[in-house]
Scaffold this motif. Structure first.
Motif, PDB file in Angstrom:
ATOM      1  N   MET A   1      19.864  84.094  42.886  1.00  0.00           N
ATOM      2  CA  MET A   1      18.620  83.528  43.396  1.00  0.00           C
ATOM      3  C   MET A   1      18.290  82.256  42.605  1.00  0.00           C
ATOM      4  O   MET A   1      18.423  82.213  41.390  1.00  0.00           O
ATOM      5  CB  MET A   1      17.491  84.546  43.244  1.00  0.00           C
ATOM      6  N   HIS A   2      17.895  81.214  43.281  1.00  0.00           N
ATOM      7  CA  HIS A   2      17.630  79.944  42.634  1.00  0.00           C
ATOM      8  C   HIS A   2      16.131  79.749  42.428  1.00  0.00           C
ATOM      9  O   HIS A   2      15.320  80.163  43.243  1.00  0.00           O
ATOM     10  CB  HIS A   2      18.185  78.807  43.485  1.00  0.00           C
ATOM     11  N   GLY A   3      15.790  79.082  41.342  1.00  0.00           N
ATOM     12  CA  GLY A   3      14.409  78.741  41.087  1.00  0.00           C
ATOM     13  C   GLY A   3      14.085  77.392  41.692  1.00  0.00           C
ATOM     14  O   GLY A   3      14.933  76.774  42.344  1.00  0.00           O
ATOM     15  N   PRO A   4      12.851  76.920  41.471  1.00  0.00           N
ATOM     16  CA  PRO A   4      12.466  75.609  41.993  1.00  0.00           C
ATOM     17  C   PRO A   4      13.215  74.502  41.265  1.00  0.00           C
ATOM     18  O   PRO A   4      13.522  74.628  40.081  1.00  0.00           O
ATOM     19  CB  PRO A   4      10.965  75.544  41.703  1.00  0.00           C
ATOM     20  N   GLU A   5      13.521  73.441  41.983  1.00  0.00           N
ATOM     21  CA  GLU A   5      14.206  72.297  41.377  1.00  0.00           C
ATOM     22  C   GLU A   5      13.412  71.028  41.650  1.00  0.00           C
ATOM     23  O   GLU A   5      13.018  70.772  42.794  1.00  0.00           O
ATOM     24  CB  GLU A   5      15.608  72.133  41.975  1.00  0.00           C
ATOM     25  N   TYR A   6      13.177  70.266  40.607  1.00  0.00           N
ATOM     26  CA  TYR A   6      12.581  68.935  40.725  1.00  0.00           C
ATOM     27  C   TYR A   6      13.537  67.991  40.001  1.00  0.00           C
ATOM     28  O   TYR A   6      13.695  68.100  38.785  1.00  0.00           O
ATOM     29  CB  TYR A   6      11.215  68.872  40.062  1.00  0.00           C
ATOM     30  N   VAL A   7      14.166  67.101  40.718  1.00  0.00           N
ATOM     31  CA  VAL A   7      15.157  66.215  40.116  1.00  0.00           C
ATOM     32  C   VAL A   7      14.710  64.770  40.307  1.00  0.00           C
ATOM     33  O   VAL A   7      14.381  64.347  41.422  1.00  0.00           O
ATOM     34  CB  VAL A   7      16.537  66.427  40.773  1.00  0.00           C
ATOM     35  N   SER A   8      14.706  64.029  39.201  1.00  0.00           N
ATOM     36  CA  SER A   8      14.332  62.619  39.284  1.00  0.00           C
ATOM     37  C   SER A   8      15.351  61.833  40.094  1.00  0.00           C
ATOM     38  O   SER A   8      16.563  61.980  39.907  1.00  0.00           O
ATOM     39  CB  SER A   8      14.252  62.032  37.872  1.00  0.00           C
ATOM     40  N   LEU A   9      14.860  60.987  41.002  1.00  0.00           N
ATOM     41  CA  LEU A   9      15.730  60.083  41.748  1.00  0.00           C
ATOM     42  C   LEU A   9      15.569  58.648  41.244  1.00  0.00           C
ATOM     43  O   LEU A   9      16.128  57.719  41.817  1.00  0.00           O
ATOM     44  CB  LEU A   9      15.391  60.137  43.245  1.00  0.00           C
ATOM     45  N   GLY A  10      14.776  58.476  40.192  1.00  0.00           N
ATOM     46  CA  GLY A  10      14.496  57.134  39.691  1.00  0.00           C
ATOM     47  C   GLY A  10      13.372  56.488  40.470  1.00  0.00           C
ATOM     48  O   GLY A  10      12.998  56.940  41.563  1.00  0.00           O
ATOM     49  N   ASP A  11      12.793  55.459  39.907  1.00  0.00           N
ATOM     50  CA  ASP A  11      11.706  54.715  40.561  1.00  0.00           C
ATOM     51  C   ASP A  11      10.526  55.598  40.945  1.00  0.00           C
ATOM     52  O   ASP A  11       9.847  55.340  41.940  1.00  0.00           O
ATOM     53  CB  ASP A  11      12.206  53.982  41.806  1.00  0.00           C
ATOM     54  N   GLY A  12      10.321  56.653  40.205  1.00  0.00           N
ATOM     55  CA  GLY A  12       9.162  57.504  40.459  1.00  0.00           C
ATOM     56  C   GLY A  12       9.326  58.497  41.580  1.00  0.00           C
ATOM     57  O   GLY A  12       8.383  59.215  41.915  1.00  0.00           O
ATOM     58  N   ARG A  13      10.521  58.568  42.169  1.00  0.00           N
ATOM     59  CA  ARG A  13      10.749  59.531  43.253  1.00  0.00           C
ATOM     60  C   ARG A  13      11.363  60.817  42.691  1.00  0.00           C
ATOM     61  O   ARG A  13      11.993  60.811  41.637  1.00  0.00           O
ATOM     62  CB  ARG A  13      11.677  58.940  44.307  1.00  0.00           C
ATOM     63  N   ALA A  14      11.173  61.905  43.433  1.00  0.00           N
ATOM     64  CA  ALA A  14      11.717  63.187  42.991  1.00  0.00           C
ATOM     65  C   ALA A  14      12.280  63.949  44.183  1.00  0.00           C
ATOM     66  O   ALA A  14      11.676  63.954  45.265  1.00  0.00           O
ATOM     67  CB  ALA A  14      10.632  64.018  42.308  1.00  0.00           C
ATOM     68  N   ALA A  15      13.450  64.567  43.973  1.00  0.00           N
ATOM     69  CA  ALA A  15      14.011  65.480  44.969  1.00  0.00           C
ATOM     70  C   ALA A  15      13.539  66.886  44.624  1.00  0.00           C
ATOM     71  O   ALA A  15      13.648  67.316  43.473  1.00  0.00           O
ATOM     72  CB  ALA A  15      15.531  65.413  44.946  1.00  0.00           C
ATOM     73  N   VAL A  16      12.998  67.577  45.613  1.00  0.00           N
ATOM     74  CA  VAL A  16      12.405  68.894  45.375  1.00  0.00           C
ATOM     75  C   VAL A  16      13.099  69.919  46.253  1.00  0.00           C
ATOM     76  O   VAL A  16      13.377  69.657  47.431  1.00  0.00           O
ATOM     77  CB  VAL A  16      10.893  68.884  45.705  1.00  0.00           C
ATOM     78  N   ASN A  17      13.388  71.056  45.657  1.00  0.00           N
ATOM     79  CA  ASN A  17      13.933  72.167  46.433  1.00  0.00           C
ATOM     80  C   ASN A  17      13.244  73.442  45.969  1.00  0.00           C
ATOM     81  O   ASN A  17      13.418  73.862  44.831  1.00  0.00           O
ATOM     82  CB  ASN A  17      15.450  72.267  46.234  1.00  0.00           C
ATOM     83  N   LEU A  18      12.414  73.996  46.827  1.00  0.00           N
ATOM     84  CA  LEU A  18      11.664  75.193  46.466  1.00  0.00           C
ATOM     85  C   LEU A  18      12.210  76.388  47.241  1.00  0.00           C
ATOM     86  O   LEU A  18      12.445  76.286  48.456  1.00  0.00           O
ATOM     87  CB  LEU A  18      10.174  75.022  46.797  1.00  0.00           C
ATOM     88  N   PRO A  19      12.408  77.517  46.563  1.00  0.00           N
ATOM     89  CA  PRO A  19      12.806  78.733  47.277  1.00  0.00           C
ATOM     90  C   PRO A  19      11.764  79.089  48.338  1.00  0.00           C
ATOM     91  O   PRO A  19      10.586  78.714  48.219  1.00  0.00           O
ATOM     92  CB  PRO A  19      12.845  79.791  46.174  1.00  0.00           C
ATOM     93  N   ALA A  20      12.209  79.841  49.336  1.00  0.00           N
ATOM     94  CA  ALA A  20      11.328  80.149  50.473  1.00  0.00           C
ATOM     95  C   ALA A  20      10.035  80.835  50.027  1.00  0.00           C
ATOM     96  O   ALA A  20       8.952  80.512  50.525  1.00  0.00           O
ATOM     97  CB  ALA A  20      12.082  81.028  51.470  1.00  0.00           C
ATOM     98  N   ASP A  21      10.148  81.759  49.072  1.00  0.00           N
ATOM     99  CA  ASP A  21       8.939  82.483  48.670  1.00  0.00           C
ATOM    100  C   ASP A  21       7.944  81.554  47.975  1.00  0.00           C
ATOM    101  O   ASP A  21       6.726  81.720  48.101  1.00  0.00           O
ATOM    102  CB  ASP A  21       9.294  83.679  47.776  1.00  0.00           C
ATOM    103  N   GLN A  22       8.457  80.535  47.270  1.00  0.00           N
ATOM    104  CA  GLN A  22       7.543  79.603  46.607  1.00  0.00           C
ATOM    105  C   GLN A  22       6.933  78.600  47.585  1.00  0.00           C
ATOM    106  O   GLN A  22       5.796  78.175  47.416  1.00  0.00           O
ATOM    107  CB  GLN A  22       8.275  78.897  45.466  1.00  0.00           C
ATOM    108  N   LEU A  23       7.711  78.253  48.614  1.00  0.00           N
ATOM    109  CA  LEU A  23       7.117  77.428  49.680  1.00  0.00           C
ATOM    110  C   LEU A  23       5.968  78.186  50.341  1.00  0.00           C
ATOM    111  O   LEU A  23       4.908  77.625  50.623  1.00  0.00           O
ATOM    112  CB  LEU A  23       8.176  77.073  50.732  1.00  0.00           C
ATOM    113  N   ASP A  24       6.197  79.472  50.578  1.00  0.00           N
ATOM    114  CA  ASP A  24       5.143  80.288  51.204  1.00  0.00           C
ATOM    115  C   ASP A  24       3.920  80.389  50.293  1.00  0.00           C
ATOM    116  O   ASP A  24       2.777  80.318  50.760  1.00  0.00           O
ATOM    117  CB  ASP A  24       5.684  81.689  51.523  1.00  0.00           C
ATOM    118  N   GLN A  25       4.170  80.564  48.994  1.00  0.00           N
ATOM    119  CA  GLN A  25       3.050  80.656  48.051  1.00  0.00           C
ATOM    120  C   GLN A  25       2.266  79.343  48.010  1.00  0.00           C
ATOM    121  O   GLN A  25       1.025  79.345  47.995  1.00  0.00           O
ATOM    122  CB  GLN A  25       3.563  81.000  46.652  1.00  0.00           C
ATOM    123  N   LEU A  26       2.996  78.240  48.039  1.00  0.00           N
ATOM    124  CA  LEU A  26       2.325  76.940  48.009  1.00  0.00           C
ATOM    125  C   LEU A  26       1.503  76.737  49.284  1.00  0.00           C
ATOM    126  O   LEU A  26       0.369  76.247  49.230  1.00  0.00           O
ATOM    127  CB  LEU A  26       3.364  75.828  47.844  1.00  0.00           C
TER     128      LEU A  26
END
Lengths: 168, 80
Positions: A1-26
């Motif tokens: 099972m994977h946790g949430p990922e926030y990865v810098s793309l530079g220039d202030g941008r971020a790639a985000v990948n949230l597990p389904a349960d965390q998307l639902d919680q948000l």
């Protein structure tokens, strides 16, 4: 099972990948936040709950009278700005999978995560670890996401949590 | 208006924002370089508050406080 990922793309941008349960919680937290901003925590109108309002929009002067005048003049604009940010987040959340936050999106996420903590978490619950109960868990969850989105925007990654500092 | 009067924007410590969060906001709003923004965040944590800027006009100080409050920071205007 994977946790949430926030990865810098530079220039202030971020790639985000949230597990389904965390998307639902948000989504659930956003819906509650939007309702509270529109109707108040007690349903008596926006920002009718003064202790929470004080935490969301703290006094802007040492002097109480000046603070009151300042808040009366500005709190509706601040509330409307937060509503727009929260609705934008709500609309942009994917059903599943990753997505990219532009710098303006990062700012919106940061603001909403922070004000959700102020609104939903009482002062004494703010730093409780997750095992102390669901409200403490929600506080940590919101703080974690706010922290990592800020770190990603500044081209850092966070290697461990709890911890408040970005680590490269 | 007193020619020597000015209005400071003071950032106060709070129990919500992390070092990273304060650093991010000061970098974004005030364009402080990350090192300077981090130093200010550390000062707030250690001292309880830090003066971020001073203006001749109260309205300018209020505008910055509003922007910082929008990000959830605890900032005030103080006459100096």
């Amino acid at each position: 099972m994977h946790g949430p990922e926030y990865v810098s793309l530079g220039d202030g941008r971020a790639a985000v990948n949230l597990p389904a349960d965390q998307l639902d919680q948000l989504r659930a937290l956003l819906a509650r936040f939007i309702t509270a901003l529109e109707n108040g925590m007690d349903g008596r109108g926006p920002l009718s709950w003064s202790p929470r309002k004080d935490r969301m929009f703290p006094p802007a002067y040492d002097d109480r009278r000046r603070s009151k005048v300042f808040r009366e003049r500005n709190s509706n604009d601040l509330r409307r700005g937060l509503l727009l940010a929260a609705r934008r987040m709500q609309q942009d959340l994917p059903d599943r999978g990753g997505f990219t936050l532009e710098p303006g999106d990062v700012a919106n996420w940061f603001k909403v995560f922070g004000h959700m903590q102020s609104l939903f978490i009482s002062r004494s619950m703010g730093r409780l670890p997750p095992e102390r109960g669901s409200r403490g868990g929600a506080a940590m969850w919101l703080m974690y996401h706010q922290n990592v989105v800020a770190c990603a925007a500044m081209d850092h990654v966070v290697h461990e949590f709890p911890g408040e500092k970005c680590v490269s | 208006m007193d020619a020597t009067q000015s209005w400071a924007v003071v950032l106060k410590n709070d129990d919500i924002n992390t070092f990273a969060g304060v650093t991010y906001v000061l970098n974004r709003v005030l364009a402080l370089p990350p090192g300077g923004a981090y130093q200010a965040a550390d000062d707030v944590h250690r001292k309880g508050s830090v003066e971020l800027a001073a203006y001749r006009s109260e309205a300018e100080a209020q505008a910055l406080v509003l922007e910082l409050q929008a990000y959830g920071l605890n900032a005030i205007v103080r006459e100096v």
